[in-house]
Design a protein around this motif. Structure first.
Motif, PDB file in Angstrom:
ATOM      1  N   GLY A 199       0.797  -1.221   0.000  1.00 55.77           N
ATOM      2  CA  GLY A 199       0.000   0.000   0.000  1.00 55.77           C
ATOM      3  C   GLY A 199       0.827   1.268   0.000  1.00 55.77           C
ATOM      4  O   GLY A 199       0.356   2.321   0.426  1.00 55.77           O
ATOM      5  N   GLY A 200       2.071   1.165  -0.480  1.00 52.22           N
ATOM      6  CA  GLY A 200       2.986   2.303  -0.415  1.00 52.22           C
ATOM      7  C   GLY A 200       3.788   2.336   0.867  1.00 52.22           C
ATOM      8  O   GLY A 200       4.598   3.248   1.088  1.00 52.22           O
ATOM      9  N   GLY A 201       3.594   1.305   1.693  1.00 53.49           N
ATOM     10  CA  GLY A 201       4.278   1.231   2.984  1.00 53.49           C
ATOM     11  C   GLY A 201       3.299   1.504   4.106  1.00 53.49           C
ATOM     12  O   GLY A 201       2.661   2.560   4.150  1.00 53.49           O
ATOM     13  N   LEU A 202       3.152   0.557   5.028  1.00 51.44           N
ATOM     14  CA  LEU A 202       2.183   0.719   6.118  1.00 51.44           C
ATOM     15  C   LEU A 202       2.777   1.406   7.344  1.00 51.44           C
ATOM     16  O   LEU A 202       2.068   1.608   8.335  1.00 51.44           O
ATOM     17  N   TRP A 210       1.898   2.854  12.658  1.00 47.20           N
ATOM     18  CA  TRP A 210       1.550   1.992  11.532  1.00 47.20           C
ATOM     19  C   TRP A 210       0.077   2.134  11.171  1.00 47.20           C
ATOM     20  O   TRP A 210      -0.787   2.128  12.055  1.00 47.20           O
ATOM     21  N   TRP A 211      -0.192   2.228   9.852  1.00 47.85           N
ATOM     22  CA  TRP A 211      -1.548   2.119   9.364  1.00 47.85           C
ATOM     23  C   TRP A 211      -1.921   0.642   9.331  1.00 47.85           C
ATOM     24  O   TRP A 211      -1.115  -0.214   8.968  1.00 47.85           O
ATOM     25  N   ARG A 212      -3.150   0.343   9.666  1.00 51.55           N
ATOM     26  CA  ARG A 212      -3.537  -1.058   9.806  1.00 51.55           C
ATOM     27  C   ARG A 212      -3.402  -1.846   8.500  1.00 51.55           C
ATOM     28  O   ARG A 212      -2.906  -2.952   8.468  1.00 51.55           O
ATOM     29  N   ASP A 213      -3.836  -1.258   7.402  1.00 51.48           N
ATOM     30  CA  ASP A 213      -3.656  -1.852   6.077  1.00 51.48           C
ATOM     31  C   ASP A 213      -3.779  -0.746   5.045  1.00 51.48           C
ATOM     32  O   ASP A 213      -3.937   0.431   5.401  1.00 51.48           O
ATOM     33  N   VAL A 217      -4.111   4.120   4.549  1.00 43.67           N
ATOM     34  CA  VAL A 217      -3.019   4.992   4.115  1.00 43.67           C
ATOM     35  C   VAL A 217      -3.639   6.275   3.547  1.00 43.67           C
ATOM     36  O   VAL A 217      -4.664   6.213   2.877  1.00 43.67           O
ATOM     37  N   PRO A 218      -3.059   7.458   3.828  1.00 39.16           N
ATOM     38  CA  PRO A 218      -3.609   8.699   3.263  1.00 39.16           C
ATOM     39  C   PRO A 218      -3.816   8.572   1.759  1.00 39.16           C
ATOM     40  O   PRO A 218      -3.037   7.902   1.087  1.00 39.16           O
ATOM     41  N   PRO A 219      -4.915   9.126   1.270  1.00 36.85           N
ATOM     42  CA  PRO A 219      -5.651  10.259   1.852  1.00 36.85           C
ATOM     43  C   PRO A 219      -6.697   9.929   2.908  1.00 36.85           C
ATOM     44  O   PRO A 219      -7.418  10.837   3.347  1.00 36.85           O
ATOM     45  N   TYR A 220      -6.839   8.678   3.354  1.00 39.68           N
ATOM     46  CA  TYR A 220      -7.809   8.370   4.394  1.00 39.68           C
ATOM     47  C   TYR A 220      -7.488   9.167   5.655  1.00 39.68           C
ATOM     48  O   TYR A 220      -6.333   9.251   6.072  1.00 39.68           O
ATOM     49  N   LYS A 221      -8.520   9.747   6.260  1.00 39.60           N
ATOM     50  CA  LYS A 221      -8.332  10.517   7.487  1.00 39.60           C
ATOM     51  C   LYS A 221      -9.416  10.170   8.502  1.00 39.60           C
ATOM     52  O   LYS A 221     -10.527   9.756   8.149  1.00 39.60           O
ATOM     53  N   GLU A 222      -9.112  10.383   9.765  1.00 37.37           N
ATOM     54  CA  GLU A 222     -10.084  10.275  10.839  1.00 37.37           C
ATOM     55  C   GLU A 222     -10.998  11.504  10.821  1.00 37.37           C
ATOM     56  O   GLU A 222     -10.689  12.506  10.156  1.00 37.37           O
ATOM     57  N   ASN A 224     -11.305  13.881  12.782  1.00 46.88           N
ATOM     58  CA  ASN A 224     -10.634  15.123  13.200  1.00 46.88           C
ATOM     59  C   ASN A 224      -9.517  15.541  12.247  1.00 46.88           C
ATOM     60  O   ASN A 224      -8.794  16.499  12.511  1.00 46.88           O
ATOM     61  N   GLY A 225      -9.373  14.813  11.131  1.00 45.89           N
ATOM     62  CA  GLY A 225      -8.373  15.170  10.141  1.00 45.89           C
ATOM     63  C   GLY A 225      -7.027  14.490  10.310  1.00 45.89           C
ATOM     64  O   GLY A 225      -6.135  14.659   9.470  1.00 45.89           O
ATOM     65  N   GLU A 226      -6.874  13.717  11.381  1.00 42.86           N
ATOM     66  CA  GLU A 226      -5.608  13.007  11.629  1.00 42.86           C
ATOM     67  C   GLU A 226      -5.588  11.673  10.883  1.00 42.86           C
ATOM     68  O   GLU A 226      -6.626  11.153  10.470  1.00 42.86           O
ATOM     69  N   ASP A 227      -4.406  11.100  10.750  1.00 38.17           N
ATOM     70  CA  ASP A 227      -4.282   9.751  10.200  1.00 38.17           C
ATOM     71  C   ASP A 227      -4.921   8.756  11.165  1.00 38.17           C
ATOM     72  O   ASP A 227      -4.980   8.986  12.376  1.00 38.17           O
ATOM     73  N   CYS A 228      -5.390   7.635  10.622  1.00 33.36           N
ATOM     74  CA  CYS A 228      -6.013   6.602  11.444  1.00 33.36           C
ATOM     75  C   CYS A 228      -4.971   5.586  11.890  1.00 33.36           C
ATOM     76  O   CYS A 228      -4.465   4.802  11.083  1.00 33.36           O
ATOM     77  N   TYR A 229      -4.646   5.631  13.158  1.00 35.84           N
ATOM     78  CA  TYR A 229      -3.735   4.649  13.758  1.00 35.84           C
ATOM     79  C   TYR A 229      -4.533   3.856  14.780  1.00 35.84           C
ATOM     80  O   TYR A 229      -4.840   4.353  15.864  1.00 35.84           O
ATOM     81  N   TRP A 230      -4.840   2.631  14.414  1.00 36.93           N
ATOM     82  CA  TRP A 230      -5.663   1.784  15.278  1.00 36.93           C
ATOM     83  C   TRP A 230      -4.811   1.280  16.443  1.00 36.93           C
ATOM     84  O   TRP A 230      -3.714   0.757  16.248  1.00 36.93           O
ATOM     85  N   SER A 231      -5.340   1.430  17.630  1.00 33.19           N
ATOM     86  CA  SER A 231      -4.586   1.092  18.831  1.00 33.19           C
ATOM     87  C   SER A 231      -4.121  -0.359  18.831  1.00 33.19           C
ATOM     88  O   SER A 231      -2.929  -0.644  18.951  1.00 33.19           O
ATOM     89  N   ARG A 232      -5.067  -1.299  18.707  1.00 31.07           N
ATOM     90  CA  ARG A 232      -4.664  -2.702  18.803  1.00 31.07           C
ATOM     91  C   ARG A 232      -3.759  -3.108  17.653  1.00 31.07           C
ATOM     92  O   ARG A 232      -2.859  -3.937  17.824  1.00 31.07           O
ATOM     93  N   GLY A 233      -3.967  -2.522  16.472  1.00 27.94           N
ATOM     94  CA  GLY A 233      -3.092  -2.831  15.351  1.00 27.94           C
ATOM     95  C   GLY A 233      -1.646  -2.469  15.655  1.00 27.94           C
ATOM     96  O   GLY A 233      -0.729  -3.260  15.418  1.00 27.94           O
ATOM     97  N   ASN A 234      -1.435  -1.278  16.189  1.00 26.08           N
ATOM     98  CA  ASN A 234      -0.084  -0.891  16.581  1.00 26.08           C
ATOM     99  C   ASN A 234       0.406  -1.735  17.749  1.00 26.08           C
ATOM    100  O   ASN A 234       1.600  -2.031  17.856  1.00 26.08           O
TER     101      ASN A 234
END
Length: 387
Positions: A199-202, A210-213, A217-222, A224-234
């Protein structure tokens, strides 16, 4: 005007206060810690709840459909159980794990030709049990499977970061067990693909998270405009790095890469801790299904407690966070029965497995407990060693 005596007394008082501030930081950390006996008691309680609920280790698991109980969720529980067994060598724990392996004939959910890391996770336990009692049947299937994967020379299997935890320690363990660095080399090739190419690097080299998958990866945003970093995934990545670094020889070619990634990830996670000690399901957006979540929190405690023990993390920086998180889980998430609350159900992002509350029951109860047992075992060792 003040007299020389008054000025001297004032300076002495200020100096005393300064010294007090300098010398009590460590004391405050120590006072904040629970005893190892308290930690063990809560681990025994939560594990007893689960073993009583699942007396038949081979019983399939039903959620939306039936699944065999050697899937990844149960494997993570047994990772935690083996960690508990290491600090509390109750033969019931060992027998329970062996019975699980035997009920599944030491096999993988989709056979020895599977490439799915979720199928390979059980191999971590099979290898652990083989080390205790080296019966060849315990590792025959997992070795055949990993050798099959390596012979393909295909390294793009880990397309989601959870897979790193499910499979990567298997390669590390086999490299050590068979004294064969080809397992280490192949493991790194797969890790690097996920980190830099999928995916261009997770892995986000700026946020050190780390992005979950590839879906996140951007342009996906939460919201509030931040990147999505899932707690359990990290958290899965944290656990994988801890388990791999615990096994690899000091001179392994890529150990320093794993170590730097581990330290950077721990520093990034530290910044996201909630005031109450837990972490939100979304590390950079508390508004997106925010609230206490036990599984991600436990995995971060596992990683931090281990790192402090090993001298890789500064205790003055990380120990307060570890103590706060452990107290929060032990006091706020554990029911009198031993049931573990605030565990997000399976999924891949904040909205999945909701709602998450003290009384909510996730679709699978096993992996959350496994994470908690891993964290608690490291807390126990941390306290016991006086770190």
């Amino acid at each position: 005007m003040y007299s020389v005596k008054e000025i001297s007394v004032s300076l002495l008082l200020l100096f005393t206060i300064f010294l007090s501030g300098c010398t009590t930081k460590k004391d405050v950390v120590q006072r904040a810690s629970v005893s190892k006996e308290e930690v063990l008691q809560v681990l025994q309680s939560t594990n007893a709840y689960f073993m009583q609920k699942w007396p038949d280790t081979g019983k399939p698991i039903f959620t939306t459909r039936w699944r065999p109980s050697n899937i990844w969720t149960r494997a993570v529980y047994y990772e935690g159980l083996m960690a508990l067994y290491a600090i509390d060598p109750d033969e019931r724990y060992y027998d329970y794990a062996v019975d699980w392996g035997m009920k599944h004939q030491w096999g993988l959910r989709n056979g020895t030709a599977t490439r799915n890391a979720d199928d390979q996770a059980c191999g971590q336990i099979y290898l652990d049990l083989y080390e205790i009692d080296p019966q060849p049947e315990r590792i025959a299937a997992i070795k055949k499977n990993i050798d099959y994967v390596m012979q393909s020379e295909q390294v793009d299997d880990w397309t989601w970061i959870d897979a790193i935890q499910m499979a990567m320690p298997v390669f590390a363990k086999m490299g050590v067990m068979f004294k064969d660095k080809s397992y280490f080399d192949y493991m790194y090739a797969m890790y690097a693909y996920t980190k830099e190419k999928e995916g261009g690097g997770l892995y986000n080299t700026q946020d050190k998270l780390w992005w979950r998958d590839k879906d996140f990866v951007p342009p996906y945003k939460e919201p509030n405009g931040e990147d999505c970093y899932w707690s359990r995934g990290n958290g899965w990545v944290v656990a994988a790095l801890v388990r791999v670094l615990s096994l690899l020889p000091e001179d392994e070619a890529h150990r320093n890469v794993y170590m730097q990634d581990y330290k950077d990830l721990m520093a990034a996670v530290l910044k996201a801790q909630r005031a109450d000690g837990f972490w939100n399901v979304s590390l950079h957006d508390a508004s997106n299904f925010g609230g206490r979540e036990t599984s991600g929190t436990a995995l971060f405690v596992y990683g931090m407690a281990w790192g402090i023990q090993q001298g890789f993390l500064d205790a003055e920086i990380y120990r307060p966070a570890v103590d706060k998180a452990w107290r929060a889980m032990a006091r706020e998430a554990v029911h009198p029965s031993g049931f573990l609350g605030y565990v997000q159900g399976t999924g891949k992002e904040p909205k999945d497995g909701q709602p998450v509350s003290f009384s909510s029951v996730p679709d699978f109860e096993d992996y959350g407990l496994g994470c908690f047992l891993l964290a608690g075992a490291e807390m126990y060792k941390l306290i016991a060693r006086g770190k």
